[in-house]
Write a protein that holds these residues in place. Structure first.
Motif, mmCIF file in Angstrom:
data_model
loop_
_atom_site.group_PDB
_atom_site.id
_atom_site.type_symbol
_atom_site.label_atom_id
_atom_site.label_comp_id
_atom_site.label_asym_id
_atom_site.label_seq_id
_atom_site.Cartn_x
_atom_site.Cartn_y
_atom_site.Cartn_z
ATOM 1 N N PRO A 19 23.429 -5.794 -12.710
ATOM 2 C CA PRO A 19 24.125 -4.536 -12.414
ATOM 3 C C PRO A 19 25.231 -4.858 -11.411
ATOM 4 N N ASP A 20 26.452 -4.992 -11.919
ATOM 5 C CA ASP A 20 27.549 -5.535 -11.115
ATOM 6 C C ASP A 20 27.749 -4.722 -9.833
ATOM 7 N N GLY A 21 27.726 -5.414 -8.709
ATOM 8 C CA GLY A 21 28.037 -4.758 -7.435
ATOM 9 C C GLY A 21 27.071 -3.667 -7.016
ATOM 10 N N GLY A 66 34.157 -12.432 -5.107
ATOM 11 C CA GLY A 66 34.597 -11.971 -6.424
ATOM 12 C C GLY A 66 33.479 -12.033 -7.445
ATOM 13 N N SER A 67 33.647 -11.289 -8.530
ATOM 14 C CA SER A 67 32.667 -11.324 -9.614
ATOM 15 C C SER A 67 32.628 -12.698 -10.281
ATOM 16 N N ASP A 68 33.765 -13.403 -10.255
ATOM 17 C CA ASP A 68 33.785 -14.752 -10.830
ATOM 18 C C ASP A 68 32.866 -15.681 -10.049
ATOM 19 N N SER A 293 28.299 0.034 -12.154
ATOM 20 C CA SER A 293 27.951 0.234 -10.747
ATOM 21 C C SER A 293 29.035 -0.300 -9.818
ATOM 22 N N ASP A 294 29.739 -1.339 -10.251
ATOM 23 C CA ASP A 294 30.832 -1.888 -9.449
ATOM 24 C C ASP A 294 32.022 -0.937 -9.441
ATOM 25 N N GLU A 295 32.344 -0.395 -10.620
ATOM 26 C CA GLU A 295 33.463 0.546 -10.707
ATOM 27 C C GLU A 295 33.203 1.767 -9.827
ATOM 28 N N PRO A 336 22.413 -8.428 -8.595
ATOM 29 C CA PRO A 336 23.856 -8.162 -8.679
ATOM 30 C C PRO A 336 24.655 -9.374 -8.235
ATOM 31 N N ASP A 337 25.917 -9.433 -8.649
ATOM 32 C CA ASP A 337 26.778 -10.578 -8.358
ATOM 33 C C ASP A 337 27.432 -10.488 -6.975
ATOM 34 N N HIS A 338 27.265 -9.365 -6.305
ATOM 35 C CA HIS A 338 27.763 -9.118 -4.941
ATOM 36 C C HIS A 338 27.449 -7.662 -4.675
ATOM 37 N N ALA A 339 27.671 -7.211 -3.451
ATOM 38 C CA ALA A 339 27.577 -5.782 -3.146
ATOM 39 C C ALA A 339 28.965 -5.163 -3.263
ATOM 40 N N THR A 346 35.012 -1.856 -1.758
ATOM 41 C CA THR A 346 35.384 -3.217 -2.146
ATOM 42 C C THR A 346 34.163 -4.121 -2.025
ATOM 43 N N HIS A 347 34.278 -5.338 -2.564
ATOM 44 C CA HIS A 347 33.135 -6.257 -2.536
ATOM 45 C C HIS A 347 32.875 -6.753 -1.121
ATOM 46 N N THR A 348 31.610 -7.067 -0.823
ATOM 47 C CA THR A 348 31.275 -7.753 0.423
ATOM 48 C C THR A 348 30.513 -9.035 0.086
HETATM 49 ZN ZN ZN Z 1 31.213 -8.017 -9.737
#
Ligand code: ZN
Length: 398
Positions: A19-21, A66-68, A293-295, A336-339, A346-348
């Motif tokens: 679940p991205d972010g 980043g998601s990458d 979830s990231d959006e 998740p790939d990040h928060a 924004t990502h943390t």
């Molecule tokens: Zn991501």
């Protein structure tokens, strides 16, 4: 490190849910709870009760969140070792094979005001067909030493000689509403010249975009195939180019699902069913990536973030577990790939909670929340894949 080379125990199926972010921070509006705590998630809770909860640094220290980077970790590759940049991963998703003497740049169509303010890092979200015409013109008029490759909407790729890699570039979304910061470093002059020259070409089309912005560069990453690394055949489903690119670079089959949008309205059931049917057809491991979830985090939309989690619970996990049970023993990793905290938009880089479930063992029990994982030791994100599949590795040969 070679975690694998070993086929898993016969018939065990592995699933990775991203679940991205989705990880977040305590929110006043929720009485100090996070979205993972406030959402109605009975299936997550049941899985956590029979599994093991921990905490992982999916973003290695000092790397951009980043998601990458995060997803490279989740697939079992240490970004500190393998990550060369974001653009070469997106280039791979577009079918571009970089030569050793080339570097890929992400090439956004953007809108910069007369006063030098980054007005829109997405250039007014042009239609993909309209953008393709602009990229074609850029190739005709500015191509040669470099080449321009049309992607989706405002997101394109430029391939340049490897010597052009030596520059520090600011992502355009980090400049929103602020004066632009031009690239710096030995190769910056090439980039600045091209970005300025692009104004005459892009501006002619009359769209909201008025120039290109170059960033995210890197040479082709050398990722060993997933099958060689872990001894497993794998598939993944995503609507995001970065994930497609990681699939292309690691030999993980990217399965297309109709209605996978990368947005709140994505086809949750279709992704779940793609996982089950790919595993039933013989794949050992499947990655389900969902961007919603990231959006919601970027939009600062608490309601949509909670809804995205509840969609995972009700529309993916519930039937996924039933379907996996029908296939035999299984192990599942949720991480998740990040928060992407809704308050920060924004990502943390903070460590994120993970949940590992084995269908055949009772597990330690726990809660898949930021608080539930808070006292766990932080493990490197790229070690999670080994944990997921490693328990079923046969003993090492003498
Ligand atoms: Zn991501």
């Amino acid at each position: 490190m070679n975690p694998g080379a070993s086929a898993s125990m016969v018939g065990v199926k592995y699933v990775v849910c991203v679940p991205d972010g989705c990880a977040d921070e305590p929110i006043d509006e929720l009485g100090g709870r996070t979205p993972l705590e406030a959402a109605h998630l009975p299936t997550f809770a049941a899985l956590a009760a029979r599994g093991e909860v921990g905490r992982a640094a999916v973003i290695p220290p000092g790397m951009p969140p980043g998601s990458d980077v995060g997803n490279m970790s989740i697939l079992g590759y240490d970004p500190a070792e393998f990550h060369t940049g974001r653009a070469p991963i997106e280039a791979a998703a577009m079918g571009i094979r970089l030569k050793p003497d080339q570097v890929a740049y992400r090439c956004n169509l953007v809108t910069v005001g007369d006063d030098g303010t980054m007005l829109d890092f997405a250039g007014g979200h042009p239609a993909t067909e309209d953008a393709a015409a602009v990229i074609e013109a850029l190739q005709a008029e500015l191509g040669g030493e470099v080449s321009f490759h049309a992607g989706v909407q405002y997101r394109h790729v430029m391939v340049a000689p490897a010597a052009w890699a030596d520059a520090t570039c600011v992502p355009p979304h980090d400049l929103s509403g602020r004066p632009v910061e031009l690239p710096t470093g030995p190769a910056a002059a090439h980039l600045v010249e091209l970005m300025q020259a692009s104004r005459a070409v892009v501006g002619r089309f009359g769209g909201k975009a008025n120039q290109i912005w170059l960033w995210g560069q890197g040479r082709a990453p050398q990722l060993p195939a997933f099958r060689d690394r872990f001894g497993l055949s794998a598939g993944l489903v995503t609507a995001v180019d970065l994930l497609r690119g990681l699939g292309a670079l690691t030999g993980i089959e990217v399965v297309e699902v109709e209605g996978a949008t990368g947005w709140y309205d994505t086809n949750y059931e279709g992704k779940r069913d793609a996982a089950l049917s790919t595993l039933a057809a013989g794949a050992d491991l499947f990655v389900i990536h969902i961007e919603a979830s990231d959006e919601a985090g970027h939009a600062g939309d608490l309601g949509e973030k909670i809804a995205a989690l509840e969609n995972w619970d009700r529309r993916v996990l519930l039937r996924l577990v039933e379907g996996l049970d029908e296939l035999g023993p299984w192990r599942m990793l949720i991480v998740p790939d990040h928060a992407t905290p809704v308050a920060k938009r924004t990502h943390t880089s903070d460590p994120v909670p993970w949940l590992l479930v084995d269908s055949t063992t009772p597990g330690r029990g726990g809660e898949f929340t930021e608080r539930g994982a808070a006292t766990a030791a932080v493990v490197p994100g790229h070690e999670l894949m080994g944990r997921l599949v490693g328990a079923h590795r046969p003993p090492a040969a003498p």
